[in-house]
Design a protein around this motif. Structure first.
Motif, PDB file in Angstrom:
ATOM      1  N   LYS A   2       0.707  -1.066   0.150  1.00 27.69           N
ATOM      2  CA  LYS A   2       0.069  -0.149   0.218  1.00 27.69           C
ATOM      3  C   LYS A   2       0.899   1.278  -0.213  1.00 27.69           C
ATOM      4  O   LYS A   2       0.416   2.344  -0.373  1.00 27.69           O
ATOM      5  N   TYR A   3       2.207   1.366   0.174  1.00 25.43           N
ATOM      6  CA  TYR A   3       2.762   2.581   0.279  1.00 25.43           C
ATOM      7  C   TYR A   3       3.749   2.675  -1.225  1.00 25.43           C
ATOM      8  O   TYR A   3       4.708   2.105  -1.196  1.00 25.43           O
ATOM      9  N   ARG A   4       2.964   3.279  -2.246  1.00 21.85           N
ATOM     10  CA  ARG A   4       3.347   3.529  -3.480  1.00 21.85           C
ATOM     11  C   ARG A   4       4.207   5.014  -3.474  1.00 21.85           C
ATOM     12  O   ARG A   4       5.092   4.953  -4.337  1.00 21.85           O
ATOM     13  N   ASN A   5       3.622   5.953  -2.750  1.00 21.93           N
ATOM     14  CA  ASN A   5       4.060   7.092  -2.963  1.00 21.93           C
ATOM     15  C   ASN A   5       4.428   7.798  -1.652  1.00 21.93           C
ATOM     16  O   ASN A   5       3.718   8.002  -0.301  1.00 21.93           O
ATOM     17  N   ILE A   6       5.816   8.113  -1.325  1.00 14.73           N
ATOM     18  CA  ILE A   6       6.259   8.579   0.074  1.00 14.73           C
ATOM     19  C   ILE A   6       6.868   9.870  -0.119  1.00 14.73           C
ATOM     20  O   ILE A   6       7.569  10.232  -1.283  1.00 14.73           O
ATOM     21  N   ALA A  25      17.061   0.141  -3.079  1.00 15.31           N
ATOM     22  CA  ALA A  25      17.704  -1.005  -3.018  1.00 15.31           C
ATOM     23  C   ALA A  25      16.497  -1.844  -2.468  1.00 15.31           C
ATOM     24  O   ALA A  25      16.781  -3.238  -2.787  1.00 15.31           O
ATOM     25  N   LEU A  26      15.370  -1.493  -2.094  1.00 15.61           N
ATOM     26  CA  LEU A  26      14.343  -2.437  -1.755  1.00 15.61           C
ATOM     27  C   LEU A  26      13.825  -2.912  -2.997  1.00 15.61           C
ATOM     28  O   LEU A  26      13.286  -4.066  -2.886  1.00 15.61           O
ATOM     29  N   ASN A  27      14.186  -2.507  -4.019  1.00 16.03           N
ATOM     30  CA  ASN A  27      13.784  -2.693  -5.389  1.00 16.03           C
ATOM     31  C   ASN A  27      12.091  -2.985  -5.463  1.00 16.03           C
ATOM     32  O   ASN A  27      11.616  -3.905  -6.012  1.00 16.03           O
ATOM     33  N   LEU A  28      11.511  -2.026  -5.048  1.00 12.13           N
ATOM     34  CA  LEU A  28       9.934  -1.898  -4.896  1.00 12.13           C
ATOM     35  C   LEU A  28       9.565  -0.672  -5.870  1.00 12.13           C
ATOM     36  O   LEU A  28      10.369   0.291  -6.147  1.00 12.13           O
ATOM     37  N   LYS A  29       8.129  -0.609  -6.416  1.00 10.60           N
ATOM     38  CA  LYS A  29       7.905   0.442  -7.150  1.00 10.60           C
ATOM     39  C   LYS A  29       7.319   1.456  -6.335  1.00 10.60           C
ATOM     40  O   LYS A  29       6.072   1.883  -6.320  1.00 10.60           O
ATOM     41  N   ILE A  30       8.425   2.069  -5.819  1.00  9.90           N
ATOM     42  CA  ILE A  30       7.724   3.345  -4.741  1.00  9.90           C
ATOM     43  C   ILE A  30       8.456   4.577  -5.309  1.00  9.90           C
ATOM     44  O   ILE A  30       9.552   4.547  -5.824  1.00  9.90           O
ATOM     45  N   ASN A  31       7.575   5.636  -5.558  1.00  5.69           N
ATOM     46  CA  ASN A  31       7.819   7.054  -5.896  1.00  5.69           C
ATOM     47  C   ASN A  31       8.043   7.742  -4.595  1.00  5.69           C
ATOM     48  O   ASN A  31       7.191   7.627  -3.620  1.00  5.69           O
ATOM     49  N   TYR A  32       9.170   8.486  -4.469  1.00  2.00           N
ATOM     50  CA  TYR A  32       9.407   9.085  -3.561  1.00  2.00           C
ATOM     51  C   TYR A  32       9.825  10.643  -3.791  1.00  2.00           C
ATOM     52  O   TYR A  32      10.387  10.690  -4.743  1.00  2.00           O
ATOM     53  N   SER A  33       9.373  11.474  -3.007  1.00  2.00           N
ATOM     54  CA  SER A  33       9.776  12.907  -3.318  1.00  2.00           C
ATOM     55  C   SER A  33      10.403  13.533  -2.029  1.00  2.00           C
ATOM     56  O   SER A  33      10.083  12.908  -0.993  1.00  2.00           O
ATOM     57  N   VAL A  34      11.316  14.446  -2.044  1.00  2.00           N
ATOM     58  CA  VAL A  34      11.717  15.009  -0.892  1.00  2.00           C
ATOM     59  C   VAL A  34      11.409  16.454  -0.905  1.00  2.00           C
ATOM     60  O   VAL A  34      11.389  17.231  -1.842  1.00  2.00           O
ATOM     61  N   GLU A  35      11.156  17.081   0.610  1.00  2.00           N
ATOM     62  CA  GLU A  35      10.967  18.608   0.692  1.00  2.00           C
ATOM     63  C   GLU A  35      12.032  19.046   1.723  1.00  2.00           C
ATOM     64  O   GLU A  35      12.138  18.033   2.710  1.00  2.00           O
ATOM     65  N   ASN A  36      12.653  19.708   1.511  1.00  3.55           N
ATOM     66  CA  ASN A  36      13.886  20.154   2.618  1.00  3.55           C
ATOM     67  C   ASN A  36      13.452  21.302   3.511  1.00  3.55           C
ATOM     68  O   ASN A  36      14.396  21.745   4.181  1.00  3.55           O
ATOM     69  N   ASN A  37      12.232  21.366   3.741  1.00  6.26           N
ATOM     70  CA  ASN A  37      11.732  22.534   4.485  1.00  6.26           C
ATOM     71  C   ASN A  37      10.372  21.965   5.067  1.00  6.26           C
ATOM     72  O   ASN A  37       9.412  22.000   4.111  1.00  6.26           O
ATOM     73  N   LEU A 121      13.764   0.366   6.733  1.00  2.51           N
ATOM     74  CA  LEU A 121      12.626   0.835   5.923  1.00  2.51           C
ATOM     75  C   LEU A 121      11.692  -0.417   5.382  1.00  2.51           C
ATOM     76  O   LEU A 121      10.308  -0.236   5.177  1.00  2.51           O
ATOM     77  N   LYS A 122      12.535  -1.396   5.151  1.00  4.60           N
ATOM     78  CA  LYS A 122      11.794  -2.851   4.837  1.00  4.60           C
ATOM     79  C   LYS A 122      10.836  -3.275   5.843  1.00  4.60           C
ATOM     80  O   LYS A 122       9.641  -3.678   5.667  1.00  4.60           O
ATOM     81  N   SER A 123      11.148  -3.006   7.120  1.00  2.00           N
ATOM     82  CA  SER A 123      10.311  -3.431   8.211  1.00  2.00           C
ATOM     83  C   SER A 123       9.163  -2.587   8.447  1.00  2.00           C
ATOM     84  O   SER A 123       7.894  -2.911   8.866  1.00  2.00           O
ATOM     85  N   ILE A 124       9.071  -1.350   7.967  1.00  2.71           N
ATOM     86  CA  ILE A 124       8.009  -0.331   8.102  1.00  2.71           C
ATOM     87  C   ILE A 124       7.357  -0.470   6.719  1.00  2.71           C
ATOM     88  O   ILE A 124       5.896  -0.521   6.821  1.00  2.71           O
ATOM     89  N   LEU A 125       7.565  -0.699   5.519  1.00  6.14           N
ATOM     90  CA  LEU A 125       7.003  -0.498   4.081  1.00  6.14           C
ATOM     91  C   LEU A 125       6.547  -1.905   3.628  1.00  6.14           C
ATOM     92  O   LEU A 125       5.675  -1.939   3.106  1.00  6.14           O
ATOM     93  N   LEU A 126       7.153  -2.950   4.054  1.00 11.31           N
ATOM     94  CA  LEU A 126       6.630  -4.218   3.516  1.00 11.31           C
ATOM     95  C   LEU A 126       5.731  -4.908   4.716  1.00 11.31           C
ATOM     96  O   LEU A 126       6.244  -5.065   5.891  1.00 11.31           O
TER      97      LEU A 126
END
Length: 132
Positions: A2-6, A25-37, A121-126
């Protein structure tokens, strides 16, 4: 899964690079974006048409700390129940208390190695049955 967009909210570029490598490295189809503020992240979240499935939030941020960000995030329509992981280099009781006060908020200590971060991350996302 269920976690595809992080969304990662962190002002440390070294940390955001390591996080990106661990997600890859998890080799999952996860899109992630970053905000630095954190303040900009909140403004961006208020405008998004599709909300992230999970937010990783550095607790110690300029402009808004983790507690302030969570309080404001929970007031945004559609984001009241978005899972958040307080992501900090400090594992102090204060940060854990903040995580416990908000619904759907967990705590994860920042890791210094790609291997350790990938494992965390694996323990949280999978889900447990897929981790094996």
């Amino acid at each position: 899964m269920k976690y595809r967009n992080i969304l990662l909210v962190d002002d440390d570029t070294d940390e955001t690079e390591l996080f990106g490598m661990a997600i890859h490295a998890l080799n999952l189809k996860i899109n992630y974006s970053v905000e630095n503020n954190a303040l900009n992240a909140l403004k961006t979240l208020q405008k998004l048409k599709k909300n992230p499935d999970m937010i990783f939030l550095d607790y110690h941020m300029p402009y808004l700390d983790g507690r302030e960000f969570l309080k404001l995030l929970r007031e945004v329509k559609g984001l009241e129940k978005t899972p958040v992981v307080l992501y900090s280099g400090h594992s102090g009781d204060l940060i854990k208390e903040v995580a416990a006060k908000f619904k759907k908020v967990k705590f994860m200590k920042k890791q210094n190695s790609l291997k350790d971060l990938t494992f965390s991350l694996k323990s949280i996302l999978l889900p447990i049955e897929i981790r094996k």
